[in-house]
Every structure is written in C-alpha cells, then in structure tokens.
Motif scaffolding. Structure first.
Motif, PDB file in Angstrom:
ATOM      1  N   GLY A  77      39.836 -37.813 -11.009  1.00 31.68           N
ATOM      2  CA  GLY A  77      40.630 -38.577 -10.869  1.00 31.68           C
ATOM      3  C   GLY A  77      41.326 -38.488  -9.523  1.00 31.68           C
ATOM      4  N   GLN A  78      40.369 -38.589  -8.624  1.00 28.43           N
ATOM      5  CA  GLN A  78      40.883 -38.617  -7.201  1.00 28.43           C
ATOM      6  C   GLN A  78      41.374 -39.951  -6.624  1.00 28.43           C
ATOM      7  N   THR A  79      40.894 -41.312  -7.436  1.00 30.07           N
ATOM      8  CA  THR A  79      41.444 -42.298  -7.076  1.00 30.07           C
ATOM      9  C   THR A  79      42.666 -42.839  -7.569  1.00 30.07           C
ATOM     10  N   VAL A  80      43.316 -43.592  -6.667  1.00 31.37           N
ATOM     11  CA  VAL A  80      44.677 -44.224  -7.026  1.00 31.37           C
ATOM     12  C   VAL A  80      44.442 -45.776  -6.841  1.00 31.37           C
TER      13      VAL A  80
ATOM     14  N   ALA B 130      45.223 -58.819  -5.162  1.00 34.31           N
ATOM     15  CA  ALA B 130      44.327 -57.902  -4.660  1.00 34.31           C
ATOM     16  C   ALA B 130      44.268 -56.494  -5.101  1.00 34.31           C
ATOM     17  N   ASP B 131      43.367 -56.124  -5.905  1.00 34.69           N
ATOM     18  CA  ASP B 131      43.200 -54.662  -6.525  1.00 34.69           C
ATOM     19  C   ASP B 131      42.505 -53.828  -5.527  1.00 34.69           C
ATOM     20  N   ILE B 132      43.400 -52.617  -5.061  1.00 37.49           N
ATOM     21  CA  ILE B 132      42.686 -51.788  -4.115  1.00 37.49           C
ATOM     22  C   ILE B 132      42.692 -50.439  -4.858  1.00 37.49           C
ATOM     23  N   LEU B 133      41.269 -49.697  -4.536  1.00 36.57           N
ATOM     24  CA  LEU B 133      41.259 -48.341  -4.964  1.00 36.57           C
ATOM     25  C   LEU B 133      41.072 -47.411  -3.774  1.00 36.57           C
ATOM     26  N   TYR B 134      42.076 -46.236  -3.636  1.00 36.69           N
ATOM     27  CA  TYR B 134      42.225 -45.507  -2.654  1.00 36.69           C
ATOM     28  C   TYR B 134      41.672 -43.953  -3.058  1.00 36.69           C
ATOM     29  N   ASP B 135      40.878 -43.538  -2.554  1.00 35.05           N
ATOM     30  CA  ASP B 135      40.455 -42.116  -2.795  1.00 35.05           C
ATOM     31  C   ASP B 135      41.205 -41.245  -1.982  1.00 35.05           C
ATOM     32  N   SER B 136      41.980 -40.490  -2.770  1.00 31.09           N
ATOM     33  CA  SER B 136      42.775 -39.434  -1.945  1.00 31.09           C
ATOM     34  C   SER B 136      42.245 -38.071  -1.452  1.00 31.09           C
TER      35      SER B 136
END
Length: 496
Positions: A23-26, A260-266
């Motif tokens: 679960g590293q993506t936000v 816009a749907d953004i996925l961020y990898d923390s």
C-alpha cells in the motif's frame, strides 16, 4: 466508438505500474471547472455540482480532492447582472472549492466589485501575475490532500489589460507571468511538494509574456505535473504539454467538468500514474444538486421578473453585420445612442455575435443579448491622419469578428481596406485634412484596451492621448436611449 465514449475515456499519461500489496501508493483526485460565465439557468451549474459531489464522494471526500475553477466565472449571463456575479462565489463555497483563478471577464464589473466578492471566497484566490492590494490574492498555495503536500500555482489571463480597460482594473497591476514564475518556483520547491499543479486562465498556445506561450513556459519547469487551462473554451480531456506535464480543460458554460486521477508512490516519491477525463452533461442524465438550486433560487426568480420587463418597442428589425457590410441599422442604433450620450461626432461600435431582433417589444433580457458585456464608452480626440489609421486597422481586422463600424465620417476603401482619398465629416462639405483640428471619436473601453491584441494601433493612441471614460455602461446608455426614442406605447381605452 461513440462520441460520449471518446470524450470521457480515460487517458493514460504515465505507464501504469504494479501496485504493491504494502500500500505505498496514494490516490489524489483533481476536479476542474472553467469559463462557467454564470451559467445557472436550466439547472446547468446545479447539474455539474452533482457531478462534483459524486466525484468527491468516490475519492473519499474533500480531504482527498483538489477542486479548482480557472476563471470567467461571474460574467456572461443575464442573472449575473443582478448582483455582479456574487452568487457564483456562494456556489463555490457550497462545494468547498479549494482554488479560484480570476479570468478576464471576472473583472468586467470592476475591480472593486470583484475584490468584495473574492473576500467572501472561503478557498484560496491564486494569480501570481496580479499585484492587487487589499485583496486575498496569493501567487500560489500549498494544500494538504490525501496526506500529500500539493502546490497550486495560479496565473490569470496574461494580457488582461488588453481585454479589460484601465477604468475597470483601477489599482490592479498586471505582472509578467514568466518573470513571476521564475521568482516563485524556488519558493515552491523549498516546501518540497509531491505534486505541483498550475491553474491558469489561458490556453496552451496563449502568450504568457512577450517571449513565451504557455506551452513554452511549461517546458522550463519539469517539476509541474498537471496544468488546468481555460479561456479558449476548448474541451480537452487530456494531452501532454511541454513534454512532461499533463494538460486538461473543462468545457465552458457549465457543460461539464474535468477530472484527473493521480497515483503517487510514497516509497519512490513520484507520480506513477495520471489519468484524466471529461464528464459532459450532454452525455448523461444528471439532476441538479438540491442545495445548489437553493443558492440560485432567489436569483433566478428575480432574473425571470426583471428579464421580462419591456423597455421599448422597436419599429424596425435589428441584425448583425454581414460579411460585406460596413454598417447597418444596428450599428446605426449604437452610433445614435453614443452620439446622443457623449456628443462625439464620430463613433466606432460593432455588433455582438448573431444577435437579431424582430420589430416589436424589447425586454431587458433581449437588451442583454444585444449588449452582453460590461463595456463603457471612452472618447479621445484624433487628427485626420490618426483617424485614417484607425479606420484602416478596423478594415484590416474585419474578419476577426471585432469590426467596430464607423459612423459620422465619409470615406472610401480600396484593396486590403486601405483608405482612398480624404476623409470627410458628415454634415460638412469640405474634406477633413487639417492636422491641427482634432475631432472627438467614441469607442468602447474594450476596443480602446486593444480588444485582446486585435487593435494595437488604437490602444497606442489611447495611451498617447487623454481618454475621457463616461460613467455609464453601454447597456444602460442604450436602454435610456430606447426608452426615450422608442417607448412602450400605452393606448387609452376609447369610451363610446
């Protein structure tokens, strides 16, 4: 493939990566509106409010959503004339908008009015190229969304002063967007945002300075992830801009929203996916948001009453200029109105859009359609050679749709709109050739500002000479003229 599918399809900006089980993506959602122009009738803004609420709910609420409007919100429909667009700020507040970037039309009711409205906005007003004292305008802001630091930078229309007159702008000073961007980017980067959004009232090819278009400016800043556009009234579901950023733009006139749907990898500290789409009202059955309808209810009732009020009875039809006409009955009506109000013997005024009106009663709503902008009248004194140059500039730009039809002056044109021979003022037998004799010429303040760069010569003359700006808007002046010269007739009942 259907149009609705093509318009609303997800557009992949970055290659989708496998999401690890740890679960590293936000997820972060960005929703944009722009160029609404006060479109509250027929439930239009109420319907897009429903779409916004649905998208916010799907994202887990406002804490996970950036909601931005990119300007031209408060002018452009008859109901907006009743409170100078203030109801639209209440609408943004109801939906908990985070950011508002003013557009050029938002200044039409005057900077003082806009300043008062902006002070009521609960979000952040962003425009790095505005120097405007005693207002809540910021150059950029940092939002905490989905637990991420998201920077939003705002830019209003870079050539604002060519569309809005100095009388309307007053103390507002327009700054060079390119220079201001260079000034703030170190400041932005110092807070280490994980996503950077540029919200701008401009299109991808709009010049943002004397050297660069928006696209060229974006190329200088690879840190920018997402650009939200406006002003050009284009539906853009998503495209690459500057080689690294993603650009989208919502439909104008409350025709839908951009998402816009953004996925961020923390773990990797980078955006790994950005998908965008447009949700169009034309493609779906969407009921207006009930709470939004309550916000607009009184305004719409008042608009219906006021708009139906008859102000004059036209004895003749009114039509826009054709492609070959230099004047017609409608331009003549404007000329007579402005001459009567200012006394200027020469008047330049065009027609708006495709407005046409049959003989008979004219009400306030129809008057708005005839004069849909908040222009005033400015008068400057020109020599015959200066007036000749203005005439030639107008004829050279006739195809732009902004032709300001001249009246009160007689002349002939040749190839390319060049003036042949001398000018003559109407009512005079001799030519107007004496360069020591200046004559008052009336224009709209929009034309004197340069009409968005279309009339640079006229703008330069307005900067060179003193311009007298009259206090009343052209719509008010026209209404007074019509009431006086073409009143609604009341026929007494004859007694037998």
């Amino acid at each position: 493939m259907s149009t609705s599918f093509r318009k609303s399809c997800l557009i992949l900006f970055a290659a989708l990566l496998w999401v690890s089980a740890s679960g590293q993506t936000v997820s972060l959602k960005v929703i944009q509106t722009t160029d609404v122009h006060g479109s509250i009738e027929q439930g239009k803004f109420g319907r897009i409010a429903t779409l916004i609420r649905q998208e916010c709910k799907a994202a887990g609420g406002s804490p996970n959503t950036v909601l931005a409007d990119c300007g031209d919100l408060m002018q452009g429909s008859f109901p907006m004339t009743l409170d100078r667009g203030g109801v639209m700020i209440r609408a943004l507040n109801l939906l908990s908008y985070d950011v508002f970037v003013p557009g050029n039309h938002d200044f039409e009711f005057g900077a003082d009015s806009l300043r008062d409205h902006l002070k009521q906005f609960r979000g952040i007003v962003c425009a790095l190229n505005l120097d405007w004292k005693d207002t809540p305008v910021r150059r950029w802001t940092l939002l905490k969304k989905s637990g991420l630091d998201v920077a939003v930078i705002g830019i209003t229309f870079p050539a604002l002063d060519t569309l809005v007159s100095g009388d309307q702008l007053k103390s507002v000073r327009l700054l060079d967007a390119e220079k201001e961007m260079a000034r703030i980017m170190p400041e932005v980067m110092n807070v280490r945002p994980v996503v950077i959004i540029l919200a701008v009232h401009a299109g991808e090819y709009t010049p943002v300075s004397g050297r660069l278009t928006l696209t060229q400016l974006i190329r200088k800043y690879p840190q920018i992830d997402l650009v939200l556009g406006g002003h050009t009234h284009q539906d853009i579901p998503g495209k690459s801009l500057g080689g690294h950023a993603w650009f989208l733009q919502a439909p104008a006139h409350a025709g839908g929203i951009a998402v816009a749907d953004i996925l961020y990898d923390s773990r990797e500290r980078r955006v790994v996916s950005l998908q965008s789409r447009l949700l169009l009202l034309a493609d779906r059955e969407t009921a207006p948001l009930p709470e939004m309808e309550k916000v607009f209810s009184e305004q719409l009732k008042r608009s219906a009453r006021t708009g139906a009020e008859q102000i004059a009875r036209l004895p003749f039809p009114l039509e826009p200029l054709s492609g070959t006409e230099h004047s017609n009955r409608l331009t003549g009506l404007f000329a007579n109105t402005i001459h009567e109000y200012t006394g200027a013997p020469v008047v330049f005024h065009g027609t708006h859009g495709k407005f046409a009106q049959a003989p008979g009663p004219l009400n306030r709503r129809q008057l708005f359609a005839l004069t849909p902008y908040e222009d005033k009248i400015g008068v400057l004194k020109l020599t015959p050679s200066e007036c000749r140059m203005v005439l030639e500039e107008q004829h050279a730009k006739k195809r732009s749709g902004m032709f300001q039809a001249p009246s009160g002056i007689v002349y002939s044109t040749g190839r390319g709109g060049r003036i042949k021979g001398s000018l003559r003022l109407k009512g005079e037998s001799g030519d107007w050739t004496d360069e020591t004799r200046t004559v008052a010429c009336a224009f709209t303040t929009f034309a004197l500002a340069g009409a968005g760069g279309r009339f640079p010569l006229l703008r330069s003359l307005a900067e060179l000479h003193a311009v007298e700006v009259y206090p009343d808007g052209i719509r008010t002046v026209l209404e007074n003229h019509l009431r006086k010269n073409h009143p609604i007739q009341t026929h007494p009942i004859e007694r037998k």
